[in-house]
Design a protein around this motif. Structure first.
Motif, PDB file in Angstrom:
ATOM      1  N   MET A   1       2.911  10.955  37.349  1.00 11.84           N
ATOM      2  CA  MET A   1       2.752  10.860  38.817  1.00 11.84           C
ATOM      3  C   MET A   1       4.340   9.747  39.299  1.00 11.84           C
ATOM      4  SD  MET A   1       2.626  12.106  41.575  1.00 11.84           S
ATOM      5  CE  MET A   1       1.448  13.228  42.449  1.00 11.84           C
ATOM      6  N   CYS A   2       4.785   9.819  40.360  1.00 13.91           N
ATOM      7  CA  CYS A   2       5.640   9.301  40.981  1.00 13.91           C
ATOM      8  C   CYS A   2       5.271   8.284  41.521  1.00 13.91           C
ATOM      9  CB  CYS A   2       6.553   9.862  42.517  1.00 13.91           C
ATOM     10  SG  CYS A   2       8.087   8.949  43.027  1.00 13.91           S
ATOM     11  N   THR A   3       5.846   7.094  41.243  1.00 14.79           N
ATOM     12  CA  THR A   3       5.117   5.834  41.556  1.00 14.79           C
ATOM     13  C   THR A   3       5.930   4.631  42.342  1.00 14.79           C
ATOM     14  OG1 THR A   3       5.848   4.471  39.631  1.00 14.79           O
ATOM     15  CG2 THR A   3       3.278   5.600  40.380  1.00 14.79           C
ATOM     16  N   GLY A   4       7.463   4.643  42.168  1.00 13.09           N
ATOM     17  CA  GLY A   4       8.705   4.123  42.475  1.00 13.09           C
ATOM     18  C   GLY A   4       9.316   4.648  44.173  1.00 13.09           C
ATOM     19  N   ALA A   5       9.843   6.008  43.817  1.00  9.63           N
ATOM     20  CA  ALA A   5      10.499   6.630  44.913  1.00  9.63           C
ATOM     21  C   ALA A   5       9.566   7.291  45.073  1.00  9.63           C
ATOM     22  CB  ALA A   5      11.496   6.957  44.098  1.00  9.63           C
ATOM     23  N   PRO A   6      10.029   7.483  47.099  1.00  9.95           N
ATOM     24  CA  PRO A   6       9.141   7.597  47.575  1.00  9.95           C
ATOM     25  C   PRO A   6       9.171   9.848  47.639  1.00  9.95           C
ATOM     26  CG  PRO A   6      10.604   7.061  48.966  1.00  9.95           C
ATOM     27  CD  PRO A   6      10.735   6.698  47.657  1.00  9.95           C
ATOM     28  N   LEU A   7       7.823   9.661  47.093  1.00  8.59           N
ATOM     29  CA  LEU A   7       7.514  11.172  47.249  1.00  8.59           C
ATOM     30  C   LEU A   7       8.019  12.316  48.466  1.00  8.59           C
ATOM     31  CD1 LEU A   7       3.819  11.831  46.018  1.00  8.59           C
ATOM     32  CD2 LEU A   7       6.414  12.514  44.757  1.00  8.59           C
ATOM     33  N   PRO A   8       8.898  13.392  48.786  1.00  6.79           N
ATOM     34  CA  PRO A   8       8.660  14.141  49.731  1.00  6.79           C
ATOM     35  C   PRO A   8       7.872  14.119  51.081  1.00  6.79           C
ATOM     36  CG  PRO A   8       9.624  14.879  48.654  1.00  6.79           C
ATOM     37  CD  PRO A   8       8.812  14.386  47.684  1.00  6.79           C
ATOM     38  N   SER A   9       7.790  13.862  51.902  1.00 10.37           N
ATOM     39  CA  SER A   9       6.377  13.876  53.249  1.00 10.37           C
ATOM     40  C   SER A   9       5.890  15.364  53.338  1.00 10.37           C
ATOM     41  CB  SER A   9       7.236  13.238  54.497  1.00 10.37           C
ATOM     42  OG  SER A   9       8.103  13.866  54.910  1.00 10.37           O
ATOM     43  N   ALA A  10       7.283  16.316  52.984  1.00 15.16           N
ATOM     44  CA  ALA A  10       6.586  17.777  52.687  1.00 15.16           C
ATOM     45  C   ALA A  10       7.631  18.308  51.649  1.00 15.16           C
ATOM     46  CB  ALA A  10       7.163  18.658  54.441  1.00 15.16           C
ATOM     47  N   PHE A  11       6.943  19.380  51.153  1.00 15.64           N
ATOM     48  CA  PHE A  11       7.536  19.899  49.938  1.00 15.64           C
ATOM     49  C   PHE A  11       6.654  21.198  50.154  1.00 15.64           C
ATOM     50  CE2 PHE A  11       9.228  21.224  45.177  1.00 15.64           C
ATOM     51  CZ  PHE A  11       9.876  21.833  45.845  1.00 15.64           C
ATOM     52  N   GLU A  12       7.249  22.737  50.022  1.00 10.98           N
ATOM     53  CA  GLU A  12       6.781  24.243  50.039  1.00 10.98           C
ATOM     54  C   GLU A  12       7.871  24.831  49.762  1.00 10.98           C
ATOM     55  OE1 GLU A  12       3.096  26.404  51.820  1.00 10.98           O
ATOM     56  OE2 GLU A  12       4.733  25.553  52.958  1.00 10.98           O
ATOM     57  N   PHE A  13       7.427  25.722  48.915  1.00 10.28           N
ATOM     58  CA  PHE A  13       8.968  26.132  48.414  1.00 10.28           C
ATOM     59  C   PHE A  13       7.563  27.684  47.417  1.00 10.28           C
ATOM     60  CE2 PHE A  13      11.450  28.622  45.123  1.00 10.28           C
ATOM     61  CZ  PHE A  13      12.943  28.734  45.415  1.00 10.28           C
ATOM     62  N   TYR A  14       8.474  28.893  48.121  1.00 14.86           N
ATOM     63  CA  TYR A  14       8.135  30.456  47.933  1.00 14.86           C
ATOM     64  C   TYR A  14       9.396  31.730  47.832  1.00 14.86           C
ATOM     65  CZ  TYR A  14       6.101  35.167  47.334  1.00 14.86           C
ATOM     66  OH  TYR A  14       5.529  36.598  47.127  1.00 14.86           O
ATOM     67  N   ILE A  15       9.071  32.048  46.285  1.00 19.89           N
ATOM     68  CA  ILE A  15       9.840  32.672  46.285  1.00 19.89           C
ATOM     69  C   ILE A  15       8.929  34.009  45.399  1.00 19.89           C
ATOM     70  CG2 ILE A  15      11.106  32.224  44.112  1.00 19.89           C
ATOM     71  CD1 ILE A  15      13.457  33.488  45.044  1.00 19.89           C
ATOM     72  N   GLY A  16       9.172  35.339  46.538  1.00 16.23           N
ATOM     73  CA  GLY A  16       8.316  36.723  45.099  1.00 16.23           C
ATOM     74  C   GLY A  16       8.652  37.844  45.805  1.00 16.23           C
ATOM     75  N   GLY A  17       8.521  38.831  45.651  1.00 19.35           N
ATOM     76  CA  GLY A  17       7.701  39.652  46.351  1.00 19.35           C
ATOM     77  C   GLY A  17       7.197  41.139  46.344  1.00 19.35           C
ATOM     78  N   SER A  18       7.122  42.238  46.192  1.00 19.08           N
ATOM     79  CA  SER A  18       5.999  43.272  45.608  1.00 19.08           C
ATOM     80  C   SER A  18       5.927  43.243  44.549  1.00 19.08           C
ATOM     81  CB  SER A  18       6.719  44.301  46.765  1.00 19.08           C
ATOM     82  OG  SER A  18       7.671  44.864  46.856  1.00 19.08           O
ATOM     83  N   VAL A  19       7.063  43.368  44.164  1.00 26.83           N
ATOM     84  CA  VAL A  19       7.167  43.589  42.135  1.00 26.83           C
ATOM     85  C   VAL A  19       8.177  42.082  42.210  1.00 26.83           C
ATOM     86  CG1 VAL A  19       7.363  46.089  42.911  1.00 26.83           C
ATOM     87  CG2 VAL A  19       9.735  44.818  43.050  1.00 26.83           C
ATOM     88  N   GLY A  20       7.740  42.281  40.656  1.00 25.41           N
ATOM     89  CA  GLY A  20       8.884  41.110  39.816  1.00 25.41           C
ATOM     90  C   GLY A  20       7.584  39.783  39.830  1.00 25.41           C
ATOM     91  N   PRO A  21       7.807  38.714  38.991  1.00 24.36           N
ATOM     92  CA  PRO A  21       7.081  37.373  39.475  1.00 24.36           C
ATOM     93  C   PRO A  21       7.922  36.648  40.839  1.00 24.36           C
ATOM     94  CG  PRO A  21       8.973  36.602  37.934  1.00 24.36           C
ATOM     95  CD  PRO A  21       9.405  38.633  38.479  1.00 24.36           C
ATOM     96  N   SER A  22       6.358  35.810  40.935  1.00 28.69           N
ATOM     97  CA  SER A  22       6.658  34.684  42.141  1.00 28.69           C
ATOM     98  C   SER A  22       6.516  33.733  41.798  1.00 28.69           C
ATOM     99  CB  SER A  22       5.451  35.559  43.364  1.00 28.69           C
ATOM    100  OG  SER A  22       5.518  36.432  43.619  1.00 28.69           O
ATOM    101  N   LEU A  23       6.555  32.737  42.470  1.00 33.07           N
ATOM    102  CA  LEU A  23       6.216  31.131  42.227  1.00 33.07           C
ATOM    103  C   LEU A  23       6.443  30.448  43.833  1.00 33.07           C
ATOM    104  CD1 LEU A  23       7.169  28.276  40.444  1.00 33.07           C
ATOM    105  CD2 LEU A  23       9.018  28.884  41.031  1.00 33.07           C
ATOM    106  N   TYR A  24       5.398  29.774  43.899  1.00 29.94           N
ATOM    107  CA  TYR A  24       4.892  28.903  44.958  1.00 29.94           C
ATOM    108  C   TYR A  24       4.921  27.732  44.106  1.00 29.94           C
ATOM    109  CZ  TYR A  24       1.838  27.818  48.849  1.00 29.94           C
ATOM    110  OH  TYR A  24       1.703  27.466  50.187  1.00 29.94           O
ATOM    111  N   VAL A  25       5.103  26.920  45.427  1.00 34.36           N
ATOM    112  CA  VAL A  25       5.247  25.507  45.208  1.00 34.36           C
ATOM    113  C   VAL A  25       5.175  24.593  46.264  1.00 34.36           C
ATOM    114  CG1 VAL A  25       6.411  23.525  43.992  1.00 34.36           C
ATOM    115  CG2 VAL A  25       6.677  25.299  42.727  1.00 34.36           C
ATOM    116  N   ARG A  26       3.804  23.325  45.986  1.00 34.01           N
ATOM    117  CA  ARG A  26       3.510  23.137  47.105  1.00 34.01           C
ATOM    118  C   ARG A  26       2.880  21.290  46.801  1.00 34.01           C
ATOM    119  NH1 ARG A  26      -0.152  26.276  46.155  1.00 34.01           N
ATOM    120  NH2 ARG A  26      -1.834  26.196  46.081  1.00 34.01           N
ATOM    121  N   LEU A  27       3.174  20.396  47.624  1.00 33.12           N
ATOM    122  CA  LEU A  27       3.208  18.781  47.699  1.00 33.12           C
ATOM    123  C   LEU A  27       2.030  19.266  48.869  1.00 33.12           C
ATOM    124  CD1 LEU A  27       4.117  16.014  46.751  1.00 33.12           C
ATOM    125  CD2 LEU A  27       4.945  15.923  48.427  1.00 33.12           C
TER     126      LEU A  27
END
Length: 133
Positions: free
Chosen positions: A1-27
């Motif tokens: 885990m990150c200990t030196g540099a501050p983490l983002p205060s918010a992070f959320e990324f989604y990409i996907g749709g009705s077909v194919g792969p999707s990725l959802y990342v969030r802090l």
């Protein structure tokens, strides 16, 4: 885990749709959670990644180099009617904030194909969760 540099205060990324792969990342509570899915569904399996300080620093640098902070709030293409790939980004880091989204349209691309900068951003996100090159 990150200990030196501050983490983002918010992070959320989604990409996907009705077909194919999707990725959802969030802090969430200083934990980087992500989920892969296919065919528009959700796997129900949430995994956790622990980027190092160096990996977060590299991500910060790439975000700045790609001009992510200057992305428009919304990208919509004339091709946004069928087999749509949606994406959403919310990032608050180092006193800056961006909320952007798209539907078959991306920063730097006039059509449904992802631009070089968007593909590089997605690759940076995937590296953060240990899935990228």
């Amino acid at each position: 885990m990150c200990t030196g540099a501050p983490l983002p205060s918010a992070f959320e990324f989604y990409i996907g749709g009705s077909v194919g792969p999707s990725l959802y990342v969030r802090l969430v509570d200083a934990r980087l959670l992500y989920e892969w899915a296919s065919a528009g569904g959700y796997s129900g399996v949430v995994m956790e990644a622990s980027p190092t300080d160096e990996e977060w620093a590299r991500f910060r640098k790439i975000v700045d180099q790609l001009g992510v902070w200057e992305w428009e709030p919304e990208y919509v293409s004339a091709y946004s009617c069928c087999d749509v790939t949606y994406w959403h980004l919310r990032l608050e880091m180092d006193g800056r904030r961006i909320v952007a989204r798209g539907a078959n349209a991306y920063p730097g691309s006039p059509g449904p194909e992802g631009s070089k900068e968007f593909r590089e951003f997605r690759a940076a996100v995937e590296r953060l969760i240990g899935r990228g090159p």
